[in-house]
Design an enzyme around this catalytic site. Structure first.
Site, mmCIF file in Angstrom:
data_model
loop_
_atom_site.group_PDB
_atom_site.id
_atom_site.type_symbol
_atom_site.label_atom_id
_atom_site.label_comp_id
_atom_site.label_asym_id
_atom_site.label_seq_id
_atom_site.Cartn_x
_atom_site.Cartn_y
_atom_site.Cartn_z
ATOM 1 N N SER A 116 -11.232 -0.620 -0.608
ATOM 2 C CA SER A 116 -9.842 -0.800 0.298
ATOM 3 C C SER A 116 -10.043 -0.972 1.684
ATOM 4 O O SER A 116 -9.055 -1.570 2.413
ATOM 5 C CB SER A 116 -9.146 0.605 -0.101
ATOM 6 O OG SER A 116 -8.723 0.890 -1.276
ATOM 7 N N ASP A 119 0.757 -1.263 -0.162
ATOM 8 C CA ASP A 119 -0.077 -0.164 0.076
ATOM 9 C C ASP A 119 0.910 1.254 -0.002
ATOM 10 O O ASP A 119 1.959 1.312 -0.566
ATOM 11 C CB ASP A 119 -0.779 -0.120 1.224
ATOM 12 C CG ASP A 119 -2.343 0.449 1.013
ATOM 13 O OD1 ASP A 119 -2.300 1.935 1.026
ATOM 14 O OD2 ASP A 119 -3.287 -0.078 0.842
ATOM 15 N N ASN A 141 -13.666 0.884 -6.886
ATOM 16 C CA ASN A 141 -14.647 1.754 -6.413
ATOM 17 C C ASN A 141 -15.511 2.534 -7.384
ATOM 18 O O ASN A 141 -16.084 3.671 -7.331
ATOM 19 C CB ASN A 141 -14.163 2.482 -5.579
ATOM 20 C CG ASN A 141 -13.667 2.146 -4.254
ATOM 21 O OD1 ASN A 141 -13.948 1.185 -3.776
ATOM 22 N ND2 ASN A 141 -12.687 2.980 -3.736
ATOM 23 N N HIS A 166 -3.513 6.146 3.618
ATOM 24 C CA HIS A 166 -4.496 5.022 3.437
ATOM 25 C C HIS A 166 -3.898 3.648 4.109
ATOM 26 O O HIS A 166 -4.575 2.889 4.400
ATOM 27 C CB HIS A 166 -4.476 4.907 2.011
ATOM 28 C CG HIS A 166 -5.121 3.913 1.269
ATOM 29 N ND1 HIS A 166 -4.785 2.759 0.956
ATOM 30 C CD2 HIS A 166 -6.390 4.125 0.786
ATOM 31 C CE1 HIS A 166 -5.819 2.145 0.669
ATOM 32 N NE2 HIS A 166 -6.631 2.962 0.114
#
Length: 589
Positions: A340, A144, A269, A177
């Site tokens: 996520s 990530d 998404n 994130h």
């Protein structure tokens, strides 16, 4: 027929349950047994039996408490063999029951003060899973934006990672994130601070492949996957994705899979009918997102590549974890939403499953799917196998079987073994479909009494195509292929108008006399093909008539009386069309 079908399925399920009952019933923990003497047995006789058991069999039964005397409830040390021996001695004749004195325990509820806001963890039944495992001994690689040492990761274990964006060992987060994702997997828990994580005794491996902008290259991601596989990762989480297919990444994923790594990725998404890459690759568990109500999150991708669904949050309820403020670098508790956020739920539960002794990636996926809570009607594959259930997954992993309650829930809720899947409006509705086909043949037989003709493949094709279509194809799902071709091939003429989008509501244009009328107008002059048109008119008549009774659901007309009358009227028109088309056609069909 319907009763016979239901009875057969019930007997099958009951037989399977009884076959497994002994093993399922023996799972409780106990160190003593309960003897509940009948209230009409004289106290002197009870005392004599108690003394006999104490003197001859060294059991020493005693009242459970001072309040037990009135109910004659005694306890004694013993096991299942003790219970069997007591029953052989005839003690059972004097008791209401002799049973294990099971030990019940509190579910492990963490003391983190903000845990009450984590609806997502409770929705996957995490507390029951924690009774068995918390993920110790498993390493989860988070590929990530990196992971920063925020306060609520203080007691979480880490191993060496790498920053592939800046080519250095310290893989710190500069976007927030990755740290948020890592918190869902293994936030420090039971530390009287902040929030909780799913597999909080597991170890995190930070691998930074995304810059502060949120973007990263396929080359860096593929390298990170191989790094994780080579450095002891058991699970990989990738809450990232894109549209481009990459052979380099596909090879890296296959490499990690062959080394026993479970790979999890977010579906994306864009609210589109296919997951993004890498979720769509083989060997990757693609995760769609649920909102706090347990329905598909409005942004979540679906369809091809989705294997399971998990909480991802929405505006009505986000996923709360401890991460950094990218502007200041300071630790904050903040809610995010997205696939996520859904993926690390699955990665965390996969870590619990691995910690429970299931090591092979395909076996872990099988446990996750089999234990998930299936969604009854999911024609567009919004949920994959269903909703993630941590407790059921861990139980299945530990014991190789689910409890008797879970078994009956599975029989009730899942797939083709569930009678409601076939009968009450599931993917296929077997009995109504059979009724439509039989009805079309009955209509043809009735018509044949007036205008004699013989049966042929052309008439049969029309009858089946108009009434049910190849309905068994509607339930097919093949990895990475869109479902709508199977729905089209498995649809009858009235269903074609809603087959692509997967709606259960009939399109009034197709669910009418219009399509049979067009077929009759085009084919009436052909010796053989006209019978396809006539058969289709009879098949559509049967389909609409059965639908009017079973499920009068028509777009723009609703599901009430208006829709029912519309279907019945068009069924009559279709039969009238077949009658007029057959008039004078006393020849071979």
């Amino acid at each position: 027929m319907r009763k016979f079908f239901i009875i057969c399925l019930f007997v099958l399920g009951l037989g399977f349950a009884l076959f497994n009952f002994k093993g399922l019933a023996n799972q409780g923990e106990f160190q003593s047994i309960v003897l509940d003497f009948r209230e009409n047995v004289p106290e002197a006789e009870i005392e004599a039996k108690v003394n006999l058991l104490a003197g001859k069999y060294n059991l020493e039964p005693r009242l459970n408490s001072e309040f037990s005397a009135a109910d004659h409830v005694y306890i004694a040390k013993g096991d299942r063999n003790t219970i069997d021996e007591l029953k052989k001695l005839g003690i059972g004749k004097l008791t209401e029951f002799i049973e294990p004195n099971y030990i019940y325990r509190t579910f492990d509820v963490p003391n983190d003060p903000e845990y009450s806001q984590q609806w997502n963890l409770r929705s996957i039944n995490i507390e029951s899973a924690w009774d068995d495992t918390k993920g110790s001994g498993v390493t989860v690689a988070v590929i990530d934006t990196g992971i920063s040492p925020v306060p609520d990761l203080k007691t979480t274990k880490f191993v060496k990672g790498y920053d592939f964006v800046n080519d250095r060992i310290e893989a710190f987060d500069d976007a927030g994130h990755g740290t948020h994702v890592a918190g869902t997997i293994a936030q420090s828990t039971n530390n009287a601070y902040g929030v909780a994580g799913i597999a909080y005794e597991s170890t995190l491996m930070p691998l930074k492949v995304l810059a502060s902008s949120g973007g990263g290259t396929v080359a860096d991601i593929a390298e990170a996957i191989r790094f994780a596989a080579d450095n002891g990762a058991d699970v990989i989480n990738m809450s990232l994705g894109g549209a481009g297919e990459s052979k380099l990444m596909e090879e890296a994923i296959a490499y990690a899979y062959q080394k026993g790594v479970v790979i999890v990725a977010a579906a994306g998404n864009a609210n589109q009918n296919s997951a993004s890459y890498p979720a769509r690759y083989r060997y990757v568990i693609g995760v769609a997102a649920l909102d706090s109500a347990g329905v598909k999150a409005p942004y979540s991708n679906f369809g091809a590549g989705v294997d399971i669904s998990a909480p991802g949050g929405s505006e009505t309820g986000k996923i709360l974890q401890n991460t950094i403020d990218p502007q200041t670098g300071e630790g904050v508790f903040i809610g995010y939403q997205g696939t996520s956020m859904a993926a690390p739920h699955v990665a965390g539960v996969a870590a619990l499953v691995k910690a429970s002794g299931i090591t092979e990636p395909d076996e872990v996926l099988s446990v996750l799917k089999q234990s998930s809570r299936a969604v009854q009607e999911d024609p567009l594959n919004h949920f994959g196998s269903g909703h993630l259930d941590a407790a059921a997954a861990v139980k299945l992993a530990l014991r190789g079987q689910i409890t008797i309650r879970d078994f009956f829930r599975w029989v009730r809720d899942n797939g083709y073994l569930n009678p409601r899947f076939w009968i009450d409006g599931g993917t296929i509705m077997l009995l109504p479909k059979i009724g439509m086909v039989i009805g079309s043949y009955l209509l043809a037989w009735f018509l044949r009494n007036y205008f004699p003709f013989s049966w042929s493949w052309s008439l049969a094709t029309g009858l089946v195509g108009g009434s049910s279509g190849l309905f068994f194809l509607r339930g097919f799902y093949i990895f990475d292929l869109p479902q709508w071709p199977f729905r089209v091939m498995g649809s009858s003429i009235p269903e074609l108008g809603s087959a692509v989008q997967g709606s259960s509501m009939l399109n009034p244009i197709f669910a009418s006399v219009l399509i049979p009328f067009i077929l009759v107008a085009l084919l009436l002059g052909h010796k053989q093909w006209k019978w396809v048109a006539i058969g289709s008119a009879l098949g559509v008549a049967s389909c609409l008539a059965v639908s009017a009774v079973v499920s009068p659901s028509v777009m723009w007309l609703g599901t009430g009386v208006v829709a029912r009358l519309y279907l019945v009227a068009n069924a009559l028109l279709c039969f009238g069309l077949a009658y007029l088309s057959s008039k004078g056609e006393e020849q071979t069909a």
